[in-house]
Scaffold this motif. Structure first.
Motif, short mmCIF file in Angstrom:
data_model
loop_
_atom_site.label_atom_id
_atom_site.label_comp_id
_atom_site.label_asym_id
_atom_site.label_seq_id
_atom_site.Cartn_x
_atom_site.Cartn_y
_atom_site.Cartn_z
N ALA A 1 -7.91 11.28 -5.41
CA ALA A 1 -7.58 9.86 -5.32
C ALA A 1 -7.62 9.38 -3.87
O ALA A 1 -8.19 8.32 -3.56
CB ALA A 1 -6.21 9.60 -5.93
N LEU A 2 -7.04 10.15 -2.97
CA LEU A 2 -7.00 9.76 -1.57
C LEU A 2 -8.39 9.84 -0.93
O LEU A 2 -8.71 9.04 -0.04
CB LEU A 2 -6.01 10.65 -0.81
N THR A 3 -9.21 10.78 -1.38
CA THR A 3 -10.58 10.86 -0.87
C THR A 3 -11.39 9.65 -1.32
O THR A 3 -12.19 9.09 -0.55
CB THR A 3 -11.27 12.16 -1.35
N LEU A 4 -11.18 9.21 -2.56
CA LEU A 4 -11.84 7.99 -3.04
C LEU A 4 -11.42 6.79 -2.19
O LEU A 4 -12.23 5.91 -1.89
CB LEU A 4 -11.46 7.73 -4.51
N ARG A 5 -10.16 6.78 -1.78
CA ARG A 5 -9.65 5.68 -0.96
C ARG A 5 -10.40 5.59 0.37
O ARG A 5 -10.93 4.52 0.71
CB ARG A 5 -8.16 5.89 -0.69
N VAL A 6 -10.45 6.68 1.12
CA VAL A 6 -11.08 6.62 2.44
C VAL A 6 -12.60 6.47 2.32
O VAL A 6 -13.25 5.89 3.19
CB VAL A 6 -10.72 7.85 3.30
N ILE B 1 -4.84 -10.95 -5.00
CA ILE B 1 -4.66 -11.16 -6.44
C ILE B 1 -5.26 -9.99 -7.22
O ILE B 1 -4.67 -9.49 -8.19
CB ILE B 1 -5.29 -12.49 -6.88
N ALA B 2 -6.44 -9.55 -6.81
CA ALA B 2 -7.09 -8.42 -7.50
C ALA B 2 -6.23 -7.16 -7.40
O ALA B 2 -6.05 -6.44 -8.39
CB ALA B 2 -8.47 -8.18 -6.90
N ARG B 3 -5.70 -6.89 -6.23
CA ARG B 3 -4.86 -5.70 -6.07
C ARG B 3 -3.55 -5.83 -6.86
O ARG B 3 -3.04 -4.84 -7.40
CB ARG B 3 -4.58 -5.45 -4.59
N MET B 4 -3.03 -7.04 -6.94
CA MET B 4 -1.83 -7.25 -7.75
C MET B 4 -2.09 -6.89 -9.22
O MET B 4 -1.28 -6.20 -9.86
CB MET B 4 -1.40 -8.72 -7.65
N PHE C 1 -10.05 3.73 -7.07
CA PHE C 1 -11.29 3.31 -6.41
C PHE C 1 -11.41 1.79 -6.43
O PHE C 1 -11.76 1.16 -5.42
CB PHE C 1 -12.51 3.94 -7.07
N ALA C 2 -11.11 1.17 -7.58
CA ALA C 2 -11.18 -0.29 -7.67
C ALA C 2 -10.21 -0.95 -6.69
O ALA C 2 -10.55 -1.92 -6.01
CB ALA C 2 -10.87 -0.74 -9.10
N LEU C 3 -9.00 -0.39 -6.61
CA LEU C 3 -8.00 -0.92 -5.70
C LEU C 3 -8.49 -0.91 -4.26
O LEU C 3 -8.33 -1.88 -3.51
CB LEU C 3 -6.71 -0.10 -5.83
N ASP D 1 0.83 -1.21 0.00
CA ASP D 1 0.00 0.00 0.00
C ASP D 1 0.86 1.26 0.00
O ASP D 1 0.56 2.24 -0.67
CB ASP D 1 -0.92 0.01 1.23
N ALA D 2 1.94 1.24 0.80
CA ALA D 2 2.84 2.39 0.85
C ALA D 2 3.48 2.65 -0.51
O ALA D 2 3.59 3.80 -0.95
CB ALA D 2 3.90 2.17 1.92
N LEU D 3 3.92 1.59 -1.17
CA LEU D 3 4.48 1.73 -2.52
C LEU D 3 3.45 2.32 -3.47
O LEU D 3 3.77 3.17 -4.32
CB LEU D 3 4.96 0.37 -3.03
#
Length: 461
Positions: A55-60, A88-91, A111-113, A29-31
């Motif tokens: 992007a970060l707002t979509l994350r939270v 696997i999906a995040r990869m 958002f998908a991530l 996640d950090a990377l």
């Protein structure tokens, strides 16, 4: 010795594999987020602050909306399967990020991530009791929570150092590999990780239970003066922290005209400061109350960004190290306050509510940072002033007027007889002249500033 006890749960091989999978996932996640910062500047230049804030707002937002639902699903499916699928999906998603060439693609992929991130975190937390014993469970939870908090601050610094060697877009390939390794570790866990349902709940009852738990956790979160105070100081820290995560890349590469290498150094300094604070916070907590450490941390991070628009690289690294310390001094004692102040049988709901509310603060703070970053070169100064304004309001309105203490109710039966000093009512049929028993409920108050325990007896029949 208390710190060493955290690692005792790692003696169990199954939990150790699960824990290292989580740690690798958090590093991934950090990377992701450091790579996204560099990618946003590459695609949007001076508007990178807006791109990052969205992007970060979509994350939270994905976290706040989907995490409670994910928790309910984790109770009905094989958790091992859920954890493997999310990795696997995040990869696959981060593996496509090096080929992004438009801002809208960043938003869709982010958002998908984080839809899969939102399913991973509560499922992982719910899996810990399945792979540990009752004796190990508490230390396993504490170790996982500490790792999550620590890598949340240290991660960008570590990732910044890595990016200086392999490049901005290539960092996503390393990110994808980290998720693959974590998926393999989880896949090797023995058997299924499924919870047997004593009685399957209807979907309407599932939703109702989720809403009820979140509501109860929120009520307890805000009812406690000390936790409420610390929670709103986390808002102050989020306002300052969002400025760092959103606007640092624009300041380094735009205003100072430096490279990704220097950006990595600055974010690494932020992580070093956080490391120092994480190592020392336990020792400081023995001398200071948590409700003194948390405002100190909020002042530290808000003060650190105040002069940042007027300094060069070396001074900025020093300021960001101080800011990293402040972030940890706010977050870790707040987690400890919940453990100290909330009865253990309600802590799960309160931690869940805290997760949602603390992420909501970031959902508010990221757009503020993006707006300030798009308006000119004074984003850190204005962000600091906003933070100090909120801090002043919190201090005036919410600062507890008494010292921290913990209330804990204890009940037991004991035999007694009535005399002139001991009189109270009983149910019909109890002979007051004979010895008899009933439940005594004790209110135990632990004062942090005292070296003794007061016990007040409360009778219930």
């Amino acid at each position: 010795m208390a710190n060493l006890s955290l690692f005792q749960s790692l003696r169990k091989p199954t939990f150790a594999r699960l824990y290292f999978a989580q740690t690798i996932s958090l590093f991934g996640d950090a990377l992701t987020w450091l790579g996204l910062a560099l990618l946003a500047f590459e695609l949007a230049g001076k508007d990178s602050a807006v791109v990052l804030s969205v992007a970060l707002t979509l994350r939270v937002t994905a976290f706040v909306i989907l995490s409670p639902i994910a928790g309910a699903i984790a109770d009905r499916l094989d958790r091992k399967l859920i954890l493997v699928i999310t990795h696997i999906a995040r990869m696959l998603i981060v593996g496509t990020l090096p080929f992004v060439n438009a801002v809208w693609q960043i938003y869709v992929l982010v958002f998908a991530l984080n839809v899969f991130n939102a399913f991973f975190t509560p499922t992982y937390q719910a899996t810990i009791p399945l792979v540990t014993s009752k004796a190990e469970y508490a230390s396993a939870i504490a170790l996982s929570a500490a790792t999550y908090q620590l890598l949340g601050v240290l991660g960008p610094g570590i990732a910044g150092s890595v990016s200086t060697w392999i490049g901005a877009r290539q960092i996503f390939f390393l990110d994808a590999i980290s998720f693959l390794i974590a998926a393999v570790l989880i896949f090797t866990l023995p058997n299924q990780l499924r919870v047997k349902q004593s009685e399957p709940l209807e979907e309407s009852r599932v939703v109702s239970k989720i809403i009820g738990d979140v509501k109860e956790g929120t009520i307890r979160l805000f009812a406690n003066a000390f936790i409420r105070y610390a929670l709103f100081l986390q808002l102050v820290a989020s306002i300052a922290g969002a400025q760092i995560l959103v606007n640092t890349v624009g300041y380094i590469k735009g205003t100072l005209q430096l490279s990704s290498l220097e950006y990595g150094w600055v974010m690494a300094a932020f992580g070093i400061g956080a490391t120092v604070a994480a190592v020392t916070v336990v020792a400081i907590g023995k001398k200071w109350e948590h409700t003194a450490i948390v405002p100190f941390g909020a002042i530290l991070i808000t003060s650190a960004i105040l002069p940042a628009n007027y300094v060069g690289l070396v001074s900025l690294m020093l300021l960001w190290a101080i800011a990293g310390m402040g972030q940890v001094f706010v977050n870790l004692p707040t987690q400890t306050l919940i453990a100290d102040q909330i009865p253990s049988n309600f802590q799960g709901r309160v931690y869940g509510a805290h997760f949602a509310w603390s992420h909501l603060w970031w959902a508010v703070s990221y757009p503020i940072a993006g707006c300030l970053g798009s308006q000119g070169n004074m984003s850190f100064l204005y962000g600091s002033l906003i933070g100090f304004t909120v801090l002043t309001g919190v201090q005036i309105l919410l600062s507890p007027k008494t010292h921290e203490h913990q209330h804990e109710y204890l009940s037991h039966d004991h035999e007694h007889i009535h005399d002139e000093h001991h009189q109270h009512d009983h149910h019909e049929g109890v002979l007051l002249t004979e010895p008899h028993t009933h439940i005594h409920e004790h209110l135990q108050i632990r004062h942090r500033h005292a070296h003794y325990t007061d016990i007040h007896h409360l009778h219930s029949h």
